[in-house]
Design an enzyme around this catalytic site. Structure first.
Site, PDB file in Angstrom:
ATOM      1  N   LYS A   1     -13.207  51.113  30.284  1.00  0.00           N
ATOM      2  CA  LYS A   1     -12.064  50.955  31.184  1.00  0.00           C
ATOM      3  C   LYS A   1     -12.469  51.210  32.634  1.00  0.00           C
ATOM      4  O   LYS A   1     -13.259  52.120  32.899  1.00  0.00           O
ATOM      5  CB  LYS A   1     -11.013  51.997  30.755  1.00  0.00           C
ATOM      6  CG  LYS A   1      -9.613  51.693  31.153  1.00  0.00           C
ATOM      7  CD  LYS A   1      -8.686  52.798  30.692  1.00  0.00           C
ATOM      8  CE  LYS A   1      -8.590  53.877  31.745  1.00  0.00           C
ATOM      9  NZ  LYS A   1      -7.401  54.709  31.672  1.00  0.00           N
TER      10      LYS A   1
ATOM     11  N   LYS B   1     -10.912  64.661  28.175  1.00  0.00           N
ATOM     12  CA  LYS B   1     -11.029  65.413  29.430  1.00  0.00           C
ATOM     13  C   LYS B   1     -11.581  66.805  29.190  1.00  0.00           C
ATOM     14  O   LYS B   1     -12.310  67.346  30.019  1.00  0.00           O
ATOM     15  CB  LYS B   1      -9.661  65.516  30.115  1.00  0.00           C
ATOM     16  CG  LYS B   1      -9.193  64.213  30.746  1.00  0.00           C
ATOM     17  CD  LYS B   1      -7.985  64.459  31.627  1.00  0.00           C
ATOM     18  CE  LYS B   1      -7.487  63.174  32.251  1.00  0.00           C
ATOM     19  NZ  LYS B   1      -6.232  63.373  32.994  1.00  0.00           N
TER      20      LYS B   1
ATOM     21  N   LYS C   1     -10.960  55.904  37.683  1.00  0.00           N
ATOM     22  CA  LYS C   1     -11.207  56.670  38.911  1.00  0.00           C
ATOM     23  C   LYS C   1     -12.341  57.658  38.726  1.00  0.00           C
ATOM     24  O   LYS C   1     -12.973  58.077  39.684  1.00  0.00           O
ATOM     25  CB  LYS C   1      -9.964  57.501  39.250  1.00  0.00           C
ATOM     26  CG  LYS C   1      -8.787  56.743  39.769  1.00  0.00           C
ATOM     27  CD  LYS C   1      -7.649  57.752  39.988  1.00  0.00           C
ATOM     28  CE  LYS C   1      -6.311  57.076  40.071  1.00  0.00           C
ATOM     29  NZ  LYS C   1      -5.215  57.997  39.736  1.00  0.00           N
TER      30      LYS C   1
HETATM   31  P1  AMP Z   1      -4.804  56.993  36.110  1.00  0.00           P
HETATM   32  O1  AMP Z   1      -5.702  56.276  37.058  1.00  0.00           O
HETATM   33  O2  AMP Z   1      -5.522  57.339  34.833  1.00  0.00           O
HETATM   34  O3  AMP Z   1      -4.078  58.138  36.720  1.00  0.00           O
HETATM   35  O4  AMP Z   1      -3.688  55.949  35.634  1.00  0.00           O
HETATM   36  C1  AMP Z   1      -2.552  55.582  36.382  1.00  0.00           C
HETATM   37  C2  AMP Z   1      -1.886  54.375  35.736  1.00  0.00           C
HETATM   38  O5  AMP Z   1      -2.729  53.237  35.826  1.00  0.00           O
HETATM   39  C3  AMP Z   1      -1.568  54.540  34.250  1.00  0.00           C
HETATM   40  O6  AMP Z   1      -0.353  53.902  33.925  1.00  0.00           O
HETATM   41  C4  AMP Z   1      -2.717  53.897  33.582  1.00  0.00           C
HETATM   42  O7  AMP Z   1      -2.395  53.440  32.291  1.00  0.00           O
HETATM   43  C5  AMP Z   1      -3.021  52.742  34.527  1.00  0.00           C
HETATM   44  N1  AMP Z   1      -4.440  52.411  34.482  1.00  0.00           N
HETATM   45  C6  AMP Z   1      -5.469  53.228  34.826  1.00  0.00           C
HETATM   46  N2  AMP Z   1      -6.664  52.607  34.667  1.00  0.00           N
HETATM   47  C7  AMP Z   1      -6.381  51.380  34.190  1.00  0.00           C
HETATM   48  C8  AMP Z   1      -7.178  50.251  33.805  1.00  0.00           C
HETATM   49  N3  AMP Z   1      -8.488  50.259  33.898  1.00  0.00           N
HETATM   50  N4  AMP Z   1      -6.536  49.154  33.374  1.00  0.00           N
HETATM   51  C9  AMP Z   1      -5.201  49.102  33.286  1.00  0.00           C
HETATM   52  N5  AMP Z   1      -4.395  50.125  33.606  1.00  0.00           N
HETATM   53  C10 AMP Z   1      -4.955  51.247  34.065  1.00  0.00           C
END
Ligand code: AMP
Ligand code: TRP
Length: 338
Positions: free
Chosen positions: A201, A113, A204
């Protein structure tokens, strides 16, 4: 027997996608039955990078509504907004004072980041994992369900609690100051990959909207994104072929959303061409998201119920958080509070 306690959270930094659901929130739903569950919307984490206040405030409510729409039952789980419990920031400060700087500098997510922020990296971004440790440790959490990418942050929370608090300040004898949490990473769906690159991955922050399926995307858009998703030249879908990350990813999504599981979806799709598979995946995805979208719409239209739920969650959370904070204060010698 006392039920084990679970805590998790997601940042309100934009529309939640299939990865957030399959990798995180979906697993929370099952845990509600067997565990005592706390789920928060971590808005303090969302301000570690530049943000728009009006958007944050709307996203925070909308993320809470999505938790409920995805099946988190407010009668069973405590759902709350992180910034409404001051103890998160307070414990974060206390933990900051015992956390070595170089533990934070080596966090992978920070490094990734920080590059994106150029020369505008906030202290908060570096401190992000300590705030996350505070979130977890405040609730004496036994288990923390997260996606694979958060494992390093979990390890850090454990190290801070064990090496920097319990082993140094364990003056209560009968019980350690902080409970040591464990990560809970469910393999299936732990990592949903991008629709435009099966080696990346789903995220967002990907500038390409077509790389992810938002939980609130309308059916036509879902169908369109799946239709445009990256494919390869082979016929027949399969799991675990390292040369075919897109096939593995889309078949994984299909097997989970259809409820067929790995074996049955392999049997069904092993000879299927992409032209036949994609509409099938589109239909299954639209149907899986339909009830979530309907429930979400209801909650966001009439917000009184949502606010009531968050108020109740806040009061549950406050009680547990204050008790932990008091223990840490006392262990550290901050005793003038009584
Ligand atoms: P974030 O979107 O990075 O704030 O992630 C929120 C939650 O969703 C966390 O527990 C991440 O590990 C999970 N997460 C985010 N993106 C993925 C993805 N592509 N696949 C699986 N889990 C995800
Ligand atoms: N850092 C987590 C993520 O990006 C979000 C988070 C903050 C979290 N505090 C937490 C997750 C506490 C679990 C427990 O996904």
């Amino acid at each position: 027997m006392e039920r084990k306690r679970v805590l998790s959270g997601v940042q309100p930094t934009g529309a939640l996608h299939l990865g957030n659901w399959l990798g995180a929130i979906r697993n929370w739903v099952d845990l509600q039955i067997s565990h005592e569950t706390f789920f928060c919307v971590v808005d303090l984490h969302a301000i570690t990078v530049p943000h728009d206040p009006a958007v944050l405030s709307e996203n925070t409510l909308s993320t809470a509504a999505l938790y409920i729409a995805c099946g988190i039952d407010p009668k069973v789980s405590s759902i709350f907004i992180q910034s409404q419990i001051a103890a998160h920031s307070e414990l974060c400060w206390l933990l900051n004072c015992v956390t070595p700087l170089n533990w934070l500098e080596r966090m992978i997510q920070f490094k990734e980041k920080a590059v994106k922020q150029g020369d505008n990296v906030s202290v908060g971004l570096l401190d992000y994992p300590v705030l996350m440790a505070a979130d977890i440790l405040l609730y004496d959490s036994d288990l923390v369900p997260v996606g694979e990418d958060q494992k390093q942050h979990l390890e850090l929370a454990r190290d801070i609690a064990q090496q920097r608090i319990n082993s140094r300040y364990n003056n209560t004898k009968d019980r350690p100051v902080l409970k040591i949490p464990k990560p809970l990473i469910i393999k299936e769906g732990a990592k949903v990959m991008s629709l435009t690159d099966g080696r990346k991955k789903m995220s967002k922050s990907d500038p390409n909207e077509g790389s992810r399926i938002g939980l609130l995307d309308p059916p036509e858009l879902i169908t369109k994104k799946i239709k445009r998703a990256k494919t390869d030249q082979y016929i027949g879908l399969e799991f675990d072929n390292p040369d075919r990350p897109e096939a593995d990813n889309l078949l994984t999504i299909y097997s989970i959303l259809s409820g067929l599981g790995k074996e049955e979806s392999t049997n069904q799709c092993k000879e299927m061409g992409w032209g036949k598979f994609k509409p099938l995946l589109g239909d299954v995805t639209v149907s899986a998201l339909e009830p979530i979208q309907a429930k979400y719409k209801d909650l966001m239209q009439e917000r009184t119920e949502l606010r009531k739920i968050l108020q109740a969650g806040k009061s549950d959370a406050e009680e547990v958080a204050q008790a932990t904070l008091k223990r840490v204060h006392s262990a550290l010698g901050l005793t003038c509070r009584e």
